[in-house]
Design an enzyme around this catalytic site. Sequence first.
Site, PDB file in Angstrom:
ATOM      1  N   ASP A  18      11.280  99.773  86.992  1.00 31.06           N
ATOM      2  CA  ASP A  18      11.661  99.383  85.629  1.00 31.06           C
ATOM      3  C   ASP A  18      12.383 100.569  84.979  1.00 31.06           C
ATOM      4  OD1 ASP A  18      11.865  98.065  83.240  1.00 31.06           O
ATOM      5  OD2 ASP A  18       9.789  98.370  82.634  1.00 31.06           O
ATOM      6  N   MET A  19      13.601 100.347  84.521  1.00 28.79           N
ATOM      7  CA  MET A  19      14.351 101.430  83.893  1.00 28.79           C
ATOM      8  C   MET A  19      13.673 101.836  82.577  1.00 28.79           C
ATOM      9  SD  MET A  19      16.495 101.528  86.227  1.00 28.79           S
ATOM     10  CE  MET A  19      17.488 102.893  85.643  1.00 28.79           C
ATOM     11  N   TYR A  23      18.822 100.379  77.540  1.00 28.18           N
ATOM     12  CA  TYR A  23      20.081 100.361  76.782  1.00 28.18           C
ATOM     13  C   TYR A  23      20.355 101.744  76.171  1.00 28.18           C
ATOM     14  CZ  TYR A  23      20.278  95.193  76.928  1.00 28.18           C
ATOM     15  OH  TYR A  23      20.348  93.880  77.320  1.00 28.18           O
ATOM     16  N   ARG A  60      10.237 107.140  69.879  1.00 33.52           N
ATOM     17  CA  ARG A  60       8.905 106.514  69.918  1.00 33.52           C
ATOM     18  C   ARG A  60       7.847 107.530  69.508  1.00 33.52           C
ATOM     19  NH1 ARG A  60       8.985 102.658  75.395  1.00 33.52           N
ATOM     20  NH2 ARG A  60      11.204 102.213  75.267  1.00 33.52           N
ATOM     21  N   ASP A 120      17.038  95.043  83.840  1.00 33.44           N
ATOM     22  CA  ASP A 120      16.658  96.426  84.176  1.00 33.44           C
ATOM     23  C   ASP A 120      15.396  96.510  85.031  1.00 33.44           C
ATOM     24  OD1 ASP A 120      14.657  95.869  82.322  1.00 33.44           O
ATOM     25  OD2 ASP A 120      14.629  97.927  81.592  1.00 33.44           O
ATOM     26  N   GLU A 121      15.096  95.475  85.746  1.00 35.71           N
ATOM     27  CA  GLU A 121      13.878  95.469  86.572  1.00 35.71           C
ATOM     28  C   GLU A 121      14.185  94.963  87.976  1.00 35.71           C
ATOM     29  OE1 GLU A 121       9.971  93.844  84.601  1.00 35.71           O
ATOM     30  OE2 GLU A 121      11.740  92.785  83.921  1.00 35.71           O
TER      31      GLU A 121
HETATM   32  P1  TTP Z   1      12.571  96.624  78.416  1.00 37.91           P
HETATM   33  O1  TTP Z   1      12.479  96.942  79.875  1.00 37.91           O
HETATM   34  O2  TTP Z   1      11.588  95.693  77.862  1.00 37.91           O
HETATM   35  O3  TTP Z   1      12.441  97.942  77.574  1.00 37.91           O
HETATM   36  P2  TTP Z   1      13.201  99.321  77.684  1.00 37.91           P
HETATM   37  O4  TTP Z   1      13.868  99.486  79.006  1.00 37.91           O
HETATM   38  O5  TTP Z   1      14.093  99.483  76.494  1.00 37.91           O
HETATM   39  O6  TTP Z   1      12.048 100.371  77.498  1.00 37.91           O
HETATM   40  P3  TTP Z   1      10.839 100.731  78.476  1.00 37.91           P
HETATM   41  O7  TTP Z   1      11.071 102.135  78.940  1.00 37.91           O
HETATM   42  O8  TTP Z   1       9.637 100.633  77.625  1.00 37.91           O
HETATM   43  O9  TTP Z   1      10.834  99.741  79.610  1.00 37.91           O
HETATM   44  O10 TTP Z   1      13.984  96.035  78.098  1.00 37.91           O
HETATM   45  C1  TTP Z   1      15.156  96.417  78.829  1.00 37.91           C
HETATM   46  C2  TTP Z   1      16.339  96.319  77.904  1.00 37.91           C
HETATM   47  O11 TTP Z   1      16.493  94.979  77.464  1.00 37.91           O
HETATM   48  C3  TTP Z   1      16.179  97.143  76.657  1.00 37.91           C
HETATM   49  O12 TTP Z   1      16.622  98.476  76.844  1.00 37.91           O
HETATM   50  C4  TTP Z   1      16.998  96.398  75.666  1.00 37.91           C
HETATM   51  C5  TTP Z   1      16.952  94.959  76.127  1.00 37.91           C
HETATM   52  N1  TTP Z   1      16.041  94.183  75.275  1.00 37.91           N
HETATM   53  C6  TTP Z   1      16.564  93.450  74.238  1.00 37.91           C
HETATM   54  O13 TTP Z   1      17.778  93.403  74.051  1.00 37.91           O
HETATM   55  N2  TTP Z   1      15.717  92.769  73.440  1.00 37.91           N
HETATM   56  C7  TTP Z   1      14.378  92.788  73.615  1.00 37.91           C
HETATM   57  O14 TTP Z   1      13.634  92.166  72.866  1.00 37.91           O
HETATM   58  C8  TTP Z   1      13.849  93.542  74.706  1.00 37.91           C
HETATM   59  C9  TTP Z   1      12.378  93.581  74.951  1.00 37.91           C
HETATM   60  C10 TTP Z   1      14.707  94.221  75.502  1.00 37.91           C
END
Ligand code: TTP
Length: 687
Positions: A18-19, A23, A60, A120-121
Amino acid sequence: MPVARPESSDSRIIAHVDMDCFYVQVEQRKQPHLRGQPTAVVQYNSWKGGGLIAVSYEARKDGVKRSMRGDEAKKVCPQIQLVQVPVARGKADLSIYRNAGSEVVSILARKGRCERASIDEVYLDLTDAAETMLKETPLESLESINEEVLKSHVLELSSNGNDDKELVREWLQRRDADHRDKLLACGAFIVAELRLQVLRETEFTCSAGIAHNKMLAKLASGMNKPAQQTIVPFASVKGLLEPLPIKKMKQLGGKLGSSLQIDLGVNTVGDLLQFSQEKLQDFYGVNTGTWLWNVARGISGEEVEGRLLPKSHGSGKTFPGPRALKTLAAVEKWLKELCEELSERLQSDLEKNKRVAHTLTLHANAYKSTDTDSYKKFPSKSCPLRYGGGKIQEDAVNLFQAGLREYLGAYIGSQCGGWGITGLSVSASKIVPIPSGTCSITRYFQCRDQFHSSSELSDEKFIPEDDLLSPSRSESHPAPHQTEQQTECGGEEAPVTYDITSFDQYENACKDEQASSDITREVSHLLSGAESCSTPKQNERQLRLPGKESKMKYPSDGIRSYGQKRKATKEKGTSSILRFLQSNSCSTSKQDNVSALQETKPLSSVVQEPLVMESESFPGSQNGRSTNTWSYKADEIDQSVVDELPPELQEEVRTWLRPQKRANMVKQGSSIAHYFPPSKNEQRNPK
Ligand code: TTP
């Protein structure tokens, strides 16, 4: 309903990658001066500073949360840098993030079967790679181990903080470890290496979970973020699962989870353990009962699907508050934009990947002025997909009108009918590769269009999207064109009427054609707007197929207490990659596969395009209309569909699906900035 699948092997090695604040990282790569700064990416909607959709770990730490808007974030963290998502066609353009995700996928796919689970997963099946490593490289004989591997968190280890790495080293090199744990240890080496490769080649950090199945790997990947990896040995599964709230488990957020709570008094996964398989089967049927029994024990046979490309494409936009669309003309205007974007992406997919989509779906959020039955959702509608922006638009408008008629309960012919549309999206799914060597692409489309003429689209042909998203597709009846459907859990048969233009049909219709020797020329022809002929025949076959399996991101806040407990006792730094990059050397090993970890390459210099920023204000529920309604149950939401929604909708849906994920991951003081020495940043962004 979920269904149990036998675990294919309890010694599979599965990783979930998981990235980190994805963004934000993409924007920081574009603008390296943002690295190390509290940064957030905000929606296209700039109302109150825009809704935050991604938040850096520095921000954060200062208390910034994704639920905030930019203005609020500035109050709690005045120095925060807000970056708006790129814009195209008057809406957010996520292609930069999608492309960045593809870069990562192409690296991760080098070591095993790879499934792109969201933007991103990624899931990886590293079983073969781990088995090979174990055969070739007895871990106990390794003299030195790379820092990144030693930074792993091993769930069964308890520690008092300072000797974590030594404990991890011992765990990795235990001679008496069973085969499963040895394979997991190899998995840790492989994943650490892959994460380093991702960092070197893309400049992105990521976190990972390494376990014996997808469910456990996914749970673990979020436990130690950012830029860390967590291993789930078999012996730690019970301790990991027991405290998790039952409603937070995948597929248990809805009615089934509620039934467990109300009917059986099950509030945590641990509570579920007291029920025998027979009892659960009596209560929920054989499939679901067995599945529940397995979930409680961390058993899951779900395979990693070999899928590097997205399962669907979509384009959407929200129109909250006073921006709601209130006339057909306004809806048609936006459908034109959305369909053009969708069409471009479909054609790019066709050109690059030789894939075609079969189903067009329209989703909308709506309200009625009278508000007499506001509970009623706008029905999502689907039809066979025809290529070409104009055709997609024509069909989308027809789908919208059919949905509106159903929503309002009467035929709407007027331009203004006392209704408002607060969200609109079109998506293309059932994407399959074009069969190579059998027929030309042009013929393919001609044949498709014979089956898919939309000029006579009627309500009868519209497939309720609820059916498409029903988590009950049985694997035993796959549609010929459903090869890339998710199959994580089958279910009791819930047949739906499904459109089918199978390759059988296609190949039969085209059997006299010679195979095309120049696909590219034909793709160009298609892309240039010379759309295939469409013969409106009523010979479209309908086939009854079981409903599709659902998939969604896992709500992980249930592991917070466990994760926090571990964080309290583990203080592993995140700077080893930095040292690795800075020193250009690491701990050494005689073994080839470990030395691979030690290679350093200069960060690639990528020419960055300037960001185009615009803003538009789409405030939340200004007129009192709820804009955060969505017409599916959480368990029925297909993750890839969520990924393709506009960020505004994604945020609503994801917040609902896993509202507390952030809290779970925030590690005080953690930052990924350490991974990027200033010199590297300057290198990438010469002023
Ligand atoms: P996530 O993997 O949920 O979160 P993240 O990568 O920003 O942070 P973390 O390190 O906690 O995993 O989401 C991946 C991307 O998807 C995130 O960077 C932005 C986008 N996104 C949205 O646009 N809207 C949303 O509600 C969520 C949850 C994510």
